[in-house]
Design a protein around this motif. Structure first.
Motif, short mmCIF file in Angstrom:
data_model
loop_
_atom_site.label_atom_id
_atom_site.label_comp_id
_atom_site.label_asym_id
_atom_site.label_seq_id
_atom_site.Cartn_x
_atom_site.Cartn_y
_atom_site.Cartn_z
N LEU A 289 0.87 0.88 -12.23
CA LEU A 289 1.08 0.43 -10.91
C LEU A 289 0.50 -1.09 -10.68
O LEU A 289 1.21 -1.49 -9.92
CB LEU A 289 0.17 1.40 -10.00
CG LEU A 289 0.28 1.26 -8.68
CD1 LEU A 289 1.87 1.26 -8.08
CD2 LEU A 289 -0.74 2.19 -8.01
N SER B 292 -9.19 5.04 -7.15
CA SER B 292 -8.88 5.47 -8.55
C SER B 292 -7.13 5.07 -8.38
O SER B 292 -6.40 5.78 -9.05
CB SER B 292 -8.52 7.16 -8.37
OG SER B 292 -9.70 7.58 -7.93
N SER C 71 -8.41 7.89 -2.03
CA SER C 71 -8.40 6.40 -2.30
C SER C 71 -7.11 6.01 -1.70
O SER C 71 -7.07 5.34 -0.57
CB SER C 71 -7.96 6.03 -3.91
OG SER C 71 -9.21 6.27 -4.41
N THR C 72 -6.01 6.60 -1.77
CA THR C 72 -4.80 6.33 -0.95
C THR C 72 -4.91 6.37 0.52
O THR C 72 -4.54 5.74 1.33
CB THR C 72 -3.44 6.79 -1.29
OG1 THR C 72 -3.65 8.50 -1.72
CG2 THR C 72 -3.16 6.18 -2.72
N LEU D 57 0.97 -1.23 -0.05
CA LEU D 57 0.05 0.02 -0.02
C LEU D 57 0.77 1.36 -0.10
O LEU D 57 0.42 2.22 -0.76
CB LEU D 57 -1.00 0.06 1.26
CG LEU D 57 -2.03 -1.09 1.29
CD1 LEU D 57 -2.82 -1.14 2.54
CD2 LEU D 57 -2.77 -0.92 -0.01
N PHE E 178 -6.93 0.74 6.87
CA PHE E 178 -6.36 -0.80 7.02
C PHE E 178 -5.60 -0.80 8.31
O PHE E 178 -5.59 -1.54 9.23
CB PHE E 178 -5.51 -1.36 5.87
CG PHE E 178 -6.51 -2.05 5.05
CD1 PHE E 178 -6.94 -1.57 3.74
CD2 PHE E 178 -6.95 -3.36 5.49
CE1 PHE E 178 -7.47 -2.32 2.82
CE2 PHE E 178 -7.80 -4.21 4.34
CZ PHE E 178 -8.07 -3.52 3.19
N GLY F 12 -15.40 3.15 -5.98
CA GLY F 12 -14.92 4.25 -6.54
C GLY F 12 -13.18 4.70 -6.41
O GLY F 12 -13.09 5.87 -6.48
N VAL G 161 -7.63 10.28 -6.49
CA VAL G 161 -6.47 9.54 -5.96
C VAL G 161 -5.99 9.66 -4.49
O VAL G 161 -5.56 8.52 -3.99
CB VAL G 161 -5.51 9.75 -7.11
CG1 VAL G 161 -3.97 10.27 -6.51
CG2 VAL G 161 -5.20 8.50 -7.70
N THR H 21 -7.62 4.16 2.23
CA THR H 21 -7.06 2.88 2.13
C THR H 21 -5.93 2.60 3.22
O THR H 21 -5.90 1.69 4.02
CB THR H 21 -6.73 2.24 0.88
OG1 THR H 21 -7.62 2.39 -0.21
CG2 THR H 21 -6.38 1.03 0.65
N ALA I 274 2.13 1.83 -3.47
CA ALA I 274 1.02 2.56 -4.16
C ALA I 274 1.21 3.86 -4.12
O ALA I 274 1.06 4.78 -4.88
CB ALA I 274 -0.22 1.60 -4.18
N LEU J 229 -13.37 8.04 -0.41
CA LEU J 229 -12.59 6.78 -1.26
C LEU J 229 -12.61 7.16 -2.71
O LEU J 229 -11.81 6.69 -3.53
CB LEU J 229 -12.94 5.63 -1.03
CG LEU J 229 -12.48 4.45 0.13
CD1 LEU J 229 -13.21 3.24 0.25
CD2 LEU J 229 -11.09 4.38 -0.68
N SER J 230 -13.81 7.69 -3.03
CA SER J 230 -14.17 7.79 -4.49
C SER J 230 -13.98 9.32 -4.84
O SER J 230 -14.06 9.66 -6.19
CB SER J 230 -15.41 7.52 -4.71
OG SER J 230 -16.41 8.08 -4.17
#
Lengths: 204, 560, 350
Positions: free
Chosen positions: B253, B241, A139-140, A44, A147, B239, A136, A143, A47, A132-133
């Motif tokens: 990635l 990205s 999202s990161t 993670l 977690f 959703g 970017v 996440t 990413a 989350l949506s």
């Protein structure tokens, strides 16, 4: 044949937590499991860094402000809970049942406080449009911290179970591997947070 | 005969504190005995091998001629996706773990794995994962973006009808991954903590060593795959990205995170097989494995290097550092070569007998040699630009995974079947199985090298009727049918052998390692006693104690 | 046992030699790649033959002949060093050779005269000759010459022989890959990332290619042809192609009439007069439902010209006339709503 007073033995300071030439299976198992969890977060984090390094502006335009100060407070809470957890481990190594329970409760309360603090920050950010949506960064962020939060929750549940078992007197100076296991896991969760804090809040 | 046997077994069980009244199904469903769990792993994995093999036959049936005969584009894409996924995650990886489960505690003189209940949990997650994966056929269609599920395709861009297939694929693999990781924790702890007295690390059998290195790879690489699967799940359903450039994500990635795991995964799929070969060759040559320590270091080297080569799957993306990944990939050939030379040196000056297990081991040597060599071509980026994504790669992967891992699995089956059941598999049927499979396999996959050189891409349901393409495809389909046929003598052999009432000797091959010291099959607690351990061949030492000098502190025995 | 094993080995050897059924490269880079492949092949073949011979020799020579235990060799450190260092030297050499060829293949020319912008999409290709302006009818922004393929009509890419051509690849949706068999070369086309490479074609001819990164349903249908011609021929073709692109449709006696059959239109170009209403006759010749939807722009993202009620899909055989309003000069995209990927074209109004 000498009569061995096992109860008295149990109360002596325990030998090192390993079998001759190694570490006990439960502890080794926990260490290995933690290694795998480190790699999970590694993926993670990888990413996150990849996405961040290819962005021209980071955080992207329109991202709500992340308060490093607020996160620093949460960090202090979590680090303190690691300290209290370790104090609990030292207590049971001395067979101090009372202090073990005290430090376990404190660690649990601090852990839960951390989670509440996270939840509060989430609700603030969601209110400001970061989900989350929403892109970017969302999202990161969710996440990675999500977690982590799940692992804190799992660790807190583990501490609760250990506390209940401590209350029924299941741990002694000689036999308390589960307490050590819980402490390893809790320290790991703390270290991951330090990484998250530095990366997301300080480094940006 | 059967009744007296049951009675004496029941008596033996009672003597060991096992209640005689439980129904066999209840016993197997709740067992934490590593031997029963190992058998279940083997049986479950072989069933999925059959399913995935059937899918392969369907693929080859469609490819025999240009045009659409049996499976249109959508169905075909699902076929190769499910074939690859099933073979890798439901067959090869668990099959080798199954051998590990049964054999490793025996080889180190332990009475079970370190965490028997976690062991059972690890197993039962696998049939569940298989059911989840295949339920997609009933729920709108299975995953269809290849077993590699590259984003953004796997995020649902432009693919009709797989609304849930890829999500089920993700969940199934999360289950398999968790089972693997827990299994790895178990193997590593068992190997470090539960060896019998005298069994130092450098006296462990090679199979156990390869299971150790493999478990370390599983422990450290699989969680990265878990993170990729989680990110894909989030992109698809919440959703996110991560991988879709349309939302600010990065397409490549996915490939980086995916291959960071999936490359070490190929060593997970082959190292235990090499361990099996390393145990089998010495037994049937009546000599020790040549260069034991070199083997151990080569295995560790392959494991470590395996983490540094992942982007050789991505040379044509234009987004990876070509020279670094090229040199690291070339380097991996070196420890692999060391193993080959040591295997050959084990054979030299031996007294070789050709049981079916040995035939498969020798077959492995040739097949993996070809598969390893054709991989070296792909280590060179310019050549890779020509050959990647063509049938050359299909040839390579099947030579190492089928010619390698599957041949090793069969070698393990024929070698250890008497340990599991007290009876050797029939040698005549075994040899028929071997030759049919050897011929069928080479007929199918060798000419794929040529097809790749001629430019036929992989993962295409239809192809233009260019010179030689049709003929070669037809040849390959015939070969695939022969492979399918070759499983018949094997299955017949297993059934026939299990029904035999008589028993073979408990150590029919004069094995070297501890698993052969106990009865076949072993009692629930594995060993009533253990011999003294002075080398990596405790049984050999015991058997030949009078012939050769045995120094109590020696790590090796015998004259040089 | 011995004979069967021998047959196996001979079979393999024959197949190995027959494996020289490879493609002849038609580019400079392809030639370099092919030469490197040949070196790798020779090294591989020698290693294979030597190692396999050792295996076969050992297996035959040391068959069990007695019950006597063979000498129990455990290893030899010198051998381990030798057979570690020698392969290391071999792979190091192969890597150095690789590096050299990679530098040549990756080299970029200073001033390529032709630049091809390649865009992959599900499930075909679009090729744009960068800088080759097409003078479009008045009022329209000039565009670079673009050839867009359909599954039914894969595109042909004209290219000059003997000079470096710059290629760029990217994709609109998922990852595709641009592969021409006889170039011995492929490069991915990514959404969100541009790849660039130079190729110099050395031989004229038609060279087939297709997508080589699995991209979904009709991945195998993403085919195209590269037509390499001499420079003068290329220049002549450029002129002709630009004129066709400018004039709208190639010579067509019935540019106001279009038909559908076998899930395809019989043309991809219609023409009409500017600034006054006109009709387009659509003849659906099969029972599969089709329609023709015209858009106020270059693709289906633009608003449709006619309301949906006037363009319902219908099964044939049946003919209808679409009554189009007065339109400004320009190029208007059309497609069949039911089969948008394979049935599309442009209406040129001037």
């Amino acid at each position: 044949m000498a009569v061995v007073d096992t109860a008295a033995l149990d109360e002596l300071p325990a030998p090192e937590h390993h079998k001759p030439g190694g570490i006990s299976s439960s502890l080794l198992g926990m260490v290995l499991f933690i290694a795998s969890e480190v790699m999970f977060f590694g993926g993670l984090f990888g990413a996150y860094f990849t996405i961040r390094s290819s962005a021209t502006v980071w955080p992207p335009e329109g991202t709500p402000h992340l308060s490093a100060l607020y996160a620093a407070v949460l960090t202090t809470i979590l680090v303190t809970s690691s300290v209290t957890m370790q104090l609990g481990v030292w207590a049971i190594r001395r067979n101090d049942q009372r202090r073990l329970k005290l430090w376990l409760v404190l660690s649990l309360l601090l852990g839960v406080t951390f989670l509440c603090g996270q939840a509060l920050e989430y609700s603030k950010l969601i209110g400001e449009g970061m989900t989350l949506s929403s892109g970017v960064f969302g999202s990161t962020f969710y996440t990675l911290t999500g977690f982590h939060g799940a692992h804190v929750a799992g660790g807190a549940a583990f501490i609760l179970i250990v506390f209940l078992r401590a209350r029924s007197g299941q741990f002694t100076a000689r036999y308390h591997d589960t307490v050590e296991m819980a402490s390893y896991y809790w320290h790991f969760v703390d270290v991951v947070w330090l990484g998250l804090f530095s990366t997301i809040y300080l480094l940006r | 005969m059967a009744i007296t046997q049951e009675r004496s077994e029941a008596a033996a069980d009672a003597a060991h504190g096992i209640s005689p009244r439980r129904h066999p199904i209840a016993v197997w469903l709740t067992t934490t005995d590593h031997k029963k769990i190992g058998i279940m792993y083997l049986v479950n994995s072989y069933l999925w091998f059959g399913v995935a093999g059937l899918l392969a036959v369907f693929i080859r049936a469609e490819l025999a001629q240009p045009g659409t005969q049996y499976f249109g584009e959508e169905r075909y894409n699902q076929l190769f996706t499910m074939h690859g996924t099933t073979m890798i995650f439901l067959f090869v990886i668990p099959m080798l773990a199954g051998f590990g489960n049964y054999i490793v505690p025996l080889q180190i003189g332990a009475l079970d794995m370190a965490f028997p209940r976690v062991n059972a949990l690890s197993f039962w997650m696998l049939p569940l994962a298989g059911l989840v994966l295949y339920s997609s056929y009933l729920l709108g269609g299975p995953a269809d973006a290849g077993w590699t599920q590259y984003a953004p395709l796997s995020e649902g861009v432009g693919t009709p009808g797989n609304a849930i297939g890829i999500d089920l694929w993700i969940v199934a693999l999360l289950l398999v991954g968790t089972a693997s990781i827990l299994g790895a924790v178990n193997f590593i702890t068992t190997i470090f903590n539960m060896r019998a007295p005298g069994m130092t690390m450098f006296r462990m059998p090679l199979f156990t060593w390869t299971m150790l290195v493999t478990s370390l790879l599983v422990l450290l690489a699989t969680p990265v795959f878990t993170s990729a699967l989680v990110m894909l799940l989030i992109d698809r359903n919440l959703g996110g990205s991560f991988f879709n450039p349309a939302n600010g994500g990065i397409a490549v990635l996915w490939q980086n995170v995916f291959w960071f795991y999936s490359h070490p995964a190929v060593y997970v799929m082959v190292l235990p097989g090499m361990g099996i070969i390393s145990d089998v060759l010495p037994v049937f040559s009546r000599k020790p494995l040549f260069g034991y320590k070199a083997f151990v270091f080569a295995t560790a080297g392959i494991g470590a290097l395996g983490f540094s080569v992942w982007a050789h799957h991505m040379f044509v993306t234009g987004q990876v550092l070509l020279p670094f990944f090229s040199i690291m990939t070339f380097l991996i050939a070196v420890p692999t070569g060391v193993k080959f030379f040591n295997w050959i040196a084990t054979l030299v000056k031996g007294q070789i007998t050709f049981s079916t297990a040995m035939l498969f081991a020798i077959g492995f040597l040739t097949m993996f040699l070809i598969g390893g060599i054709d991989g070296v071509f792909l280590a060179s980026p310019p050549v890779d630009f020509a050959l990647t994504e063509t049938y050359w790669v299909v040839a390579h992967i099947h030579y190492v995974l089928f010619g390698g891992s599957v041949f090793a699995v069969y070698a393990g089956f024929y070698y250890w079947f008497p340990k599991f059941s007290g009876r050797k598999l029939n040698e005549g049927l075994g040899k028929l199985h071997f030759w049919l499979q050897f011929i069928g396999f080479n007929l199918t996959f060798f000419s794929m090298h040529i097809l790749g050189l001629l430019g036929m891409p992989r993962r295409i349901q239809d192809y233009p009727a260019l010179p030689d393409w049709v003929g070669l495809n037809q040849l390959q389909t015939v070969g695939a049918l022969i492979i399918a046929l070759s499983t018949a003598p094997f299955l017949a052999n297993v059934v026939m052998t299990l029904r035999r009432k008589d028993r073979d000797p408990e150590d029919p091959w004069e094995g070297n390692t501890l698993e052969w010291y106990t009865t076949s099959p072993p009692p629930a607690h594995n060993f009533d006693s253990l011999p003294e351990i002075h080398s990596e061949r405790p049984l050999f030492d015991l058997r030949h104690a009078d012939e050769l000098t045995v120094h109590p502190d020696a790590t090796t025995t015998g004259a040089r | 046992m011995r004979r069967a094993r021998l047959i196996g080995i001979v079979l393999v050897a024959v197949l190995v030699l027959a494996g020289c059924g490879s493609l002849t490269p038609v580019t400079e880079q392809g030639r370099d790649i092919h030469d490197l492949y040949n070196i790798l092949f020779v090294v591989a073949a020698v290693i294979f033959v030597l190692v396999e011979a050792a295996i076969v020799f050992a297996v035959f020579r040391y068959r069990r002949r007695s019950d006597m235990l063979p000498p129990q060799f455990h290893g030899n450190n010198l051998l381990e060093v030798v057979w570690t260092v020698v392969p290391l030297l071999i792979v190091a050499t192969l890597f150095v050779l690789t590096w050299g060829v990679l530098a040549k293949v990756d080299a970029k020319a200073d001033n390529p005269r032709v630049t091809m912008n390649i865009v992959g999409f599900q499930w075909q290709w679009q090729f744009t000759y960068q800088g080759e302006r097409v003078p479009l009818p008045a009022g329209q922004k000039p565009q670079d010459l673009t050839i867009k393929g359909t599954i039914a009509k894969p595109p042909v890419m004209y290219l000059p022989v003997g000079e470096p051509i710059r290629f760029t690849t990217e994709a609109q949706d998922v990852i595709h890959s641009f592969y021409v068999r006889e170039f011995l070369f492929k490069r991915d086309a990514f959404p969100g990332h541009l790849n660039t490479f130079d190729i110099t074609i050395t031989k004229p001819g038609d060279f087939g290619g297709q997508c080589t990164e699995y991209c979904g349903l009709a991945h195998q249908a993403m085919r195209f042809t590269v037509r390499a011609v001499s420079r003068p021929q290329f220049d002549a073709w450029l002129v002709k192609a630009k004129k066709e692109a400018a004039s709208g449709c190639p010579a067509d006696p019935n540019p106001r009439r279009i038909a559908a059959k076998d899930i395809a239109f019989n043309k991809d170009c219609l023409a009409g007069p500017a600034d006054r209403p006109f009709g387009i006759v659509f003849d659906n010749q099969e029972p599969v439902p089709h329609n023709v939807v015209f858009f106020r722009g270059a693709d289906a993202a633009a608003p449709p010209i006619l309301p949906d009620s006037e363009t319902p899909p219908f099964p044939g055989p049946k003919t209808t006339t679409y009554k189009l309003p007065a339109l400004k000069s320009g190029s208007y995209f059309f497609h069949c709503q039911v089969h948008p990927a394979g049935m599309q074209g442009k209406l040129v109004v001037q």
